[in-house]
Design an enzyme around this catalytic site. Structure first.
Site, PDB file in Angstrom:
ATOM      1  N   ASN A   9       0.876  -1.177   0.000  1.00  0.00           N
ATOM      2  CA  ASN A   9       0.000   0.000   0.000  1.00  0.00           C
ATOM      3  C   ASN A   9       0.912   1.225   0.000  1.00  0.00           C
ATOM      4  O   ASN A   9       1.510   1.547   1.029  1.00  0.00           O
ATOM      5  CB  ASN A   9      -0.891  -0.031   1.249  1.00  0.00           C
ATOM      6  CG  ASN A   9      -1.678   1.258   1.423  1.00  0.00           C
ATOM      7  OD1 ASN A   9      -1.764   2.075   0.503  1.00  0.00           O
ATOM      8  ND2 ASN A   9      -2.244   1.441   2.604  1.00  0.00           N
ATOM      9  N   TRP A  10       1.003   1.862  -1.157  1.00  0.00           N
ATOM     10  CA  TRP A  10       1.952   2.983  -1.275  1.00  0.00           C
ATOM     11  C   TRP A  10       1.429   4.271  -0.649  1.00  0.00           C
ATOM     12  O   TRP A  10       2.158   5.264  -0.575  1.00  0.00           O
ATOM     13  CB  TRP A  10       2.260   3.243  -2.753  1.00  0.00           C
ATOM     14  CG  TRP A  10       3.139   2.197  -3.371  1.00  0.00           C
ATOM     15  CD1 TRP A  10       3.780   1.168  -2.733  1.00  0.00           C
ATOM     16  CD2 TRP A  10       3.485   2.081  -4.759  1.00  0.00           C
ATOM     17  NE1 TRP A  10       4.501   0.427  -3.641  1.00  0.00           N
ATOM     18  CE2 TRP A  10       4.338   0.965  -4.890  1.00  0.00           C
ATOM     19  CE3 TRP A  10       3.163   2.811  -5.900  1.00  0.00           C
ATOM     20  CZ2 TRP A  10       4.867   0.567  -6.124  1.00  0.00           C
ATOM     21  CZ3 TRP A  10       3.687   2.422  -7.122  1.00  0.00           C
ATOM     22  CH2 TRP A  10       4.533   1.312  -7.225  1.00  0.00           C
ATOM     23  N   LYS A  11       0.173   4.304  -0.272  1.00  0.00           N
ATOM     24  CA  LYS A  11      -0.401   5.530   0.305  1.00  0.00           C
ATOM     25  C   LYS A  11      -0.116   6.718  -0.626  1.00  0.00           C
ATOM     26  O   LYS A  11      -0.238   6.578  -1.831  1.00  0.00           O
ATOM     27  CB  LYS A  11       0.126   5.737   1.730  1.00  0.00           C
ATOM     28  CG  LYS A  11      -0.054   4.465   2.576  1.00  0.00           C
ATOM     29  CD  LYS A  11       0.157   4.670   4.033  1.00  0.00           C
ATOM     30  CE  LYS A  11      -0.050   3.317   4.749  1.00  0.00           C
ATOM     31  NZ  LYS A  11      -0.061   3.434   6.174  1.00  0.00           N
ATOM     32  N   HIS A  96      -9.642   1.450   4.545  1.00  0.00           N
ATOM     33  CA  HIS A  96      -8.342   1.534   5.232  1.00  0.00           C
ATOM     34  C   HIS A  96      -8.491   2.458   6.446  1.00  0.00           C
ATOM     35  O   HIS A  96      -9.248   3.437   6.395  1.00  0.00           O
ATOM     36  CB  HIS A  96      -7.278   2.073   4.269  1.00  0.00           C
ATOM     37  CG  HIS A  96      -5.912   2.034   4.872  1.00  0.00           C
ATOM     38  ND1 HIS A  96      -5.457   3.023   5.694  1.00  0.00           N
ATOM     39  CD2 HIS A  96      -4.937   1.099   4.818  1.00  0.00           C
ATOM     40  CE1 HIS A  96      -4.235   2.702   6.116  1.00  0.00           C
ATOM     41  NE2 HIS A  96      -3.900   1.537   5.590  1.00  0.00           N
ATOM     42  N   GLU A  98      -6.826   4.799   7.574  1.00  0.00           N
ATOM     43  CA  GLU A  98      -6.622   6.231   7.323  1.00  0.00           C
ATOM     44  C   GLU A  98      -7.859   6.849   6.666  1.00  0.00           C
ATOM     45  O   GLU A  98      -8.199   8.002   6.927  1.00  0.00           O
ATOM     46  CB  GLU A  98      -5.350   6.439   6.480  1.00  0.00           C
ATOM     47  CG  GLU A  98      -4.108   6.224   7.345  1.00  0.00           C
ATOM     48  CD  GLU A  98      -2.910   5.613   6.646  1.00  0.00           C
ATOM     49  OE1 GLU A  98      -2.819   5.695   5.407  1.00  0.00           O
ATOM     50  OE2 GLU A  98      -2.064   5.029   7.356  1.00  0.00           O
ATOM     51  N   GLU A 168      -5.834  -4.858  10.307  1.00  0.00           N
ATOM     52  CA  GLU A 168      -4.782  -3.886  10.591  1.00  0.00           C
ATOM     53  C   GLU A 168      -5.122  -3.126  11.870  1.00  0.00           C
ATOM     54  O   GLU A 168      -5.893  -2.155  11.827  1.00  0.00           O
ATOM     55  CB  GLU A 168      -4.656  -2.884   9.434  1.00  0.00           C
ATOM     56  CG  GLU A 168      -4.268  -3.517   8.115  1.00  0.00           C
ATOM     57  CD  GLU A 168      -3.658  -2.494   7.164  1.00  0.00           C
ATOM     58  OE1 GLU A 168      -2.532  -2.738   6.711  1.00  0.00           O
ATOM     59  OE2 GLU A 168      -4.268  -1.460   6.907  1.00  0.00           O
ATOM     60  N   GLY A 174       2.174   2.172  10.838  1.00  0.00           N
ATOM     61  CA  GLY A 174       3.166   3.237  10.713  1.00  0.00           C
ATOM     62  C   GLY A 174       3.809   3.625  12.035  1.00  0.00           C
ATOM     63  O   GLY A 174       4.456   4.660  12.137  1.00  0.00           O
ATOM     64  N   SER A 210       2.955  -2.138  10.401  1.00  0.00           N
ATOM     65  CA  SER A 210       4.398  -2.203  10.690  1.00  0.00           C
ATOM     66  C   SER A 210       5.034  -3.544  10.318  1.00  0.00           C
ATOM     67  O   SER A 210       5.978  -3.989  10.979  1.00  0.00           O
ATOM     68  CB  SER A 210       4.678  -1.855  12.153  1.00  0.00           C
ATOM     69  OG  SER A 210       4.349  -0.499  12.400  1.00  0.00           O
ATOM     70  N   GLY A 231       2.702  -1.069   4.257  1.00  0.00           N
ATOM     71  CA  GLY A 231       2.836   0.313   3.827  1.00  0.00           C
ATOM     72  C   GLY A 231       4.297   0.679   3.624  1.00  0.00           C
ATOM     73  O   GLY A 231       4.888   0.442   2.566  1.00  0.00           O
ATOM     74  N   GLY A 232       4.910   1.236   4.656  1.00  0.00           N
ATOM     75  CA  GLY A 232       6.268   1.772   4.560  1.00  0.00           C
ATOM     76  C   GLY A 232       7.271   0.817   3.921  1.00  0.00           C
ATOM     77  O   GLY A 232       8.084   1.219   3.083  1.00  0.00           O
TER      78      GLY A 232
END
Ligand code: PGA
Length: 248
Positions: A9-11, A96, A98, A168, A174, A210, A231-232
């Site tokens: 997930n590149w956000k 998601h 966010e 999640e 994150g 994470s 993500g990251g």
């Protein structure tokens, strides 16, 4: 054997140029393998560029990070399923954390999106997960069940063939705080029971929050965990290729 799902997930990262470069590097390092299902959820402006480079690699699927449930209309700023499909997406994230917490999206909206995606023959990856205060209050399972109930509505059985669930925990996203494999597996088992009641036992359930090269193997070693949503640690093509390769 069901494939292990690795979803990046590149956000709000990687425009079209970076997406093309990522896809070239990644596909030079990772071969297609039936034991894996691969997804890249890219910013909408990069979906077309990414899909173009991945045309010869249908095993690497391209997804949107959000969609609207209506196929068209006066919804300024929103993206419909036909629009993202036209530029190469074959699925989307839904709900998601966010989107839920920063943009105030509701359980009910997530349900409409899941329904619309599945009806369109696309994959819906429904994200669920509790906030820290909810976990501390012992509400994890009730929150996740509420999100699942609203997210899935009356869907059951064959309707669920293209559904994926990502658990999640919000406090793990994150933050560097990953749920232990035991904690994650316990929630996954509860989600599996909910899905079984809808004749959806085969729906893959991913863990996210994470995840990185250091902890992914421990999570994936649990039979309750069918994949990871990352993500990251999915932003660098070489590191993502390494993570995708951990299972052999
Ligand atoms: P993270 O994000 O891996 O950076 O914690 C996961 C996600 O939000 O899907």
């Amino acid at each position: 054997m069901t494939p292990t799902v690795y979803a990046g997930n590149w956000k709000m990262h990687h425009g079209p140029d970076a997406a093309r470069q990522f896809a070239r590097t990644f596909t030079s390092l990772v071969k297609a393998d039936d034991a894996r299902e691969l997804w890249l959820f890219a910013p909408a402006v990069s979906l077309g560029a990414l899909a173009e480079v991945l045309r010869g690699r249908p095993d690497v699927r391209v997804g949107a990070q959000d969609v609207h449930w209506e196929p068209k209309g006066a919804f300024t700023g929103a993206l419909s399923i036909p629009l993202v499909r036209e530029v190469g997406a074959s699925g989307a994230l839904v709900g998601h954390s966010e989107r839920r917490h920063l943009f105030r999206e509701t359980d009910e909206e997530a349900g409409r999106k899941v329904q619309a995606l599945l009806e369109a023959g696309m994959t819906a990856m429904l994200c669920v997960g509790e906030q820290l205060a909810e976990r501390e209050a012992g509400e994890t399972l009730s929150v996740v069940r509420r999100q699942l109930d609203a997210g899935l509505g009356a869907l059951r059985g064959a309707d669920l063939a293209r559904l994926r669930i990502a658990y999640e925990p919000v406090w793990a996203i994150g933050t560097g705080k990953v749920a232990t494999p035991d904690d994650a597996a316990a929630v996954h088992a509860a989600i599996r029971a909910e899905l079984a009641a809808r004749d959806g036992l085969a729906v893959p359930i991913l863990y996210g929050g994470s995840v990185n090269l250091g902890n992914a193997l421990g999570l994936l070693a649990r039979e309750e965990i069918d994949g990871v949503l990352v993500g990251g640690a999915s932003l660098d093509a070489e590191k993502w290729a390494e993570l995708v390769g951990i299972g052999g």
